[in-house]
Scaffold this active site. Structure first.
Site, PDB file in Angstrom:
ATOM      1  N   GLU A   1      49.882  32.489  55.742  1.00  0.00           N
ATOM      2  CA  GLU A   1      48.556  32.607  56.361  1.00  0.00           C
ATOM      3  C   GLU A   1      47.421  32.305  55.385  1.00  0.00           C
ATOM      4  O   GLU A   1      46.425  33.034  55.340  1.00  0.00           O
ATOM      5  CB  GLU A   1      48.370  34.018  56.948  1.00  0.00           C
ATOM      6  CG  GLU A   1      49.410  34.342  58.001  1.00  0.00           C
ATOM      7  CD  GLU A   1      49.338  35.786  58.486  1.00  0.00           C
ATOM      8  OE1 GLU A   1      49.526  35.997  59.693  1.00  0.00           O
ATOM      9  OE2 GLU A   1      49.123  36.707  57.666  1.00  0.00           O
TER      10      GLU A   1
HETATM   11  C1  TNX Z   1      51.604  38.419  60.204  1.00  0.00           C
HETATM   12  S1  TNX Z   1      53.827  36.809  59.476  1.00  0.00           S
HETATM   13  C2  TNX Z   1      51.606  38.630  58.845  1.00  0.00           C
HETATM   14  C3  TNX Z   1      51.070  39.883  58.334  1.00  0.00           C
HETATM   15  C4  TNX Z   1      50.610  40.811  59.413  1.00  0.00           C
HETATM   16  C5  TNX Z   1      51.549  40.732  60.598  1.00  0.00           C
HETATM   17  C6  TNX Z   1      51.221  41.683  61.706  1.00  0.00           C
HETATM   18  C7  TNX Z   1      53.294  37.093  58.052  1.00  0.00           C
HETATM   19  C8  TNX Z   1      54.063  36.552  56.986  1.00  0.00           C
HETATM   20  N1  TNX Z   1      52.158  37.803  57.898  1.00  0.00           N
HETATM   21  O1  TNX Z   1      50.023  39.638  57.419  1.00  0.00           O
HETATM   22  O2  TNX Z   1      50.590  42.096  58.905  1.00  0.00           O
HETATM   23  O3  TNX Z   1      51.526  39.428  61.096  1.00  0.00           O
HETATM   24  O4  TNX Z   1      52.231  41.699  62.680  1.00  0.00           O
END
Ligand code: TNX
Length: 510
Positions: free
Chosen positions: A303
């Site tokens: 992200e």
């Molecule tokens: C996605 S998927 C994230 C996290 C969040 C989560 C909440 C991923 C690698 N990162 O930063 O906490 O969704 O469900």
């Protein structure tokens, strides 16, 4: 348990056979007989469980078993060669219980099976188990759970409680998400402000907290005694607001941002091609690598919405090379597969859905092309912070939620990314993110029972009928075994969600 019913064990063993004949009864003078390297340590953990769960006090003896004893035997020929790492056999007859394994890990997993077969009422009633024979070994070497200690901090005793609960399901890796925008949770000697300042907050204005290096070492050792490898994650270059807030010099502006306690993702990034940032990465990776006996060091990479595409590629090449230089195998979320410069063997963690979207499948295969392997964590079945039902008090619902117990069970890791089969799948992991989870009881309510489903996907053989027919795991076979496990959770004080799909039959230990 009536004959014909399946054994109440999760994950389902590879083979299990009822033997007929008289049951085993644990007599007051029964002992644990041990032989082979590591058998004494495994026996000590079993004895502790029998003391706390069943109020039995068993001696450990280094001599052959007598009638009615529990024997733990560790020797190379106890399992077939290809099942050596973690396989075990368990036989239960009137004469005694015998666990055989080639390794202490295998014997420890045999003990977990035995614990599930011990009646919940063992403190008040006779401890009897029907005669049976089990041979068992895991499908995947890596069976993981991830605990996000960055959004809400969980103290060492909470983490130990979590380890105790996951080992009953033969989960052998605990991935700790140690850093994020909301907090930095591991002390770094060379950058002390990461914890002095960056650990002082958490999601929703919670108190924060961090592990000293001694506390972290103690956690690693506690896990290792239970055959669990800790996988530390230092998430970068995004998810870094807590670090950026602690050191102005990590910011392009030279000004540190405020600490953050909300639930947004994707707004922070480390600098790229920057000497201070490079020194920071090298220092934090070096210190955490030195605390970590396990092979993996996870650097996140997810992200990164505030890092340009080019910067991201240069950052990942640099950071993963630093991890390799400190002797660890880098691991990262599947976005890291955008890079074609990953060190040989880098492990990718897939978190897209059971039907891949966008570039997720290709990014995942990129790790395999670069000599690496994959941990499967499809978010719509294996993210344990996703709500069970619409309107739940706890959890989020972004990943195609809600996620019921059946969904967490009926999927197969080797049928998700086209071209990715068991040969390149290291294993399966269920993450629990904690934006909405403030206490370990909250965490347990989200994790149990769904981790039991994911653990069975990770350990038990794939459903037999395969191509071209889409095979389904047998939820009707799983459900009564889960009901039985619920009785153990209730008796042992593990919080869990009484999902309506299961006819829970709880009995409270007196
Ligand atoms: C996605 S998927 C994230 C996290 C969040 C989560 C909440 C991923 C690698 N990162 O930063 O906490 O969704 O469900």
């Amino acid at each position: 348990m009536p004959a014909g019913e399946q054994l109440p064990v999760i994950p389902r063993p590879v083979t299990a056979e009822r033997l007929g004949g008289s049951a085993f009864t644990l007599a007051p003078d029964a002992r644990v007989s041990v032989a082979g390297p590591g058998a004494g340590e495994v026996a000590a953990l079993l004895v502790a469980e029998l003391a706390s769960d069943c109020r039995r006090d068993l001696a450990i003896v280094h001599e052959p078993p007598a009638y009615g004893d529990i024997a733990i035997v560790i020797a190379p020929d106890e399992t077939p060669d290809d099942e050596r790492a973690e396989g075990y056999s368990l036989s239960i007859t009137a004469e005694g219980v015998r666990i055989g394994a080639a390794t202490a890990a295998g014997a420890f997993w045999g003990v977990q099976t035995l614990r599930q077969l011990v009646p919940v009422e063992c403190a008040s009633d006779p401890l009897t188990i029907e005669p049976l024979s089990i041979r068992d070994h895991p499908r995947y070497a890596y069976r993981g759970a991830m605990l996000d200690v960055a959004r809400h901090f969980f103290a060492p005793d909470d983490v130990k409680r979590f380890i105790d609960a996951i080992v009953l399901l033969k989960v052998n890796h605990l991935h700790l998400h140690l850093t994020d925008d909301q907090g930095w949770r591991i002390h770094i000697e060379s950058w002390p402000n990461l914890t002095a300042h960056g650990a002082s907050t958490g999601s929703d204005g919670s108190d924060g907290g961090f592990y000293t290096q001694d506390e972290f070492r103690d956690l690693v050792a506690y896990a290792a005694e239970r055959h669990v490898t800790i996988v530390p994650e230092l998430d970068m270059p995004g998810h870094t607001n807590a670090a950026l807030a602690s050191y102005p010099e990590l910011n392009a502006s030279g000004v540190a941002p405020e600490l953050y306690t909300g639930a947004k993702v994707g707004f922070s990034t480390l600098l790229v091609d920057d000497d201070t940032t490079d020194r920071f990465i090298d220092d934090v990776v070096r210190e955490v690598a030195a605390l970590t006996p396990g092979p993996y060091l996870h650097i996140g990479g997810d992200e990164c919405l505030s890092t340009s595409a080019d910067d991201f590629l240069r950052f990942i090449a640099r950071a993963s090379a630093i991890v390799a230089a400190h002797g660890k195998t880098p691991a990262g979320w599947h976005e890291m597969g955008k890079s074609a410069e990953l060190p040989d063997g880098t492990v990718g963690q897939y978190w897209d859905f059971v039907t891949p979207r966008g570039s997720a499948a290709d990014e995942t295969l990129s790790f395999v092309r670069q000599g690496g392997s994959i941990i499967m964590s499809p978010a719509d079945v294996a993210y344990l912070d996703i709500v069970y039902e619409e309107g739940d008090r706890l959890g989020q619902d972004w990943a195609d939620g809600p996620t019921g117990i059946r969904e967490s069970f009926v999927w197969d890791p080797a049928r998700i990314v086209p071209g990715l089969g068991d040969a390149h799948i290291l294993g399966v992991e269920a993450p629990v993110w904690t934006e909405t989870l403030a206490t370990i009881e909250d965490v347990e309510e989200m994790v149990f029972p769904r981790l039991a489903a994911v653990a069975e996907v990770a350990w038990s053989p794939a459903p037999a009928d395969t191509e071209p027919v889409e095979s389904e795991r047998d939820f009707d076979d799983f459900a009564p075994r889960l009901a039985a496990l619920g009785a153990h959770w209730a008796a042992g004080g593990t919080n869990f969600r009484r999902v309506p799909e299961i006819s829970w039959r709880e009995s409270v230990r007196v």
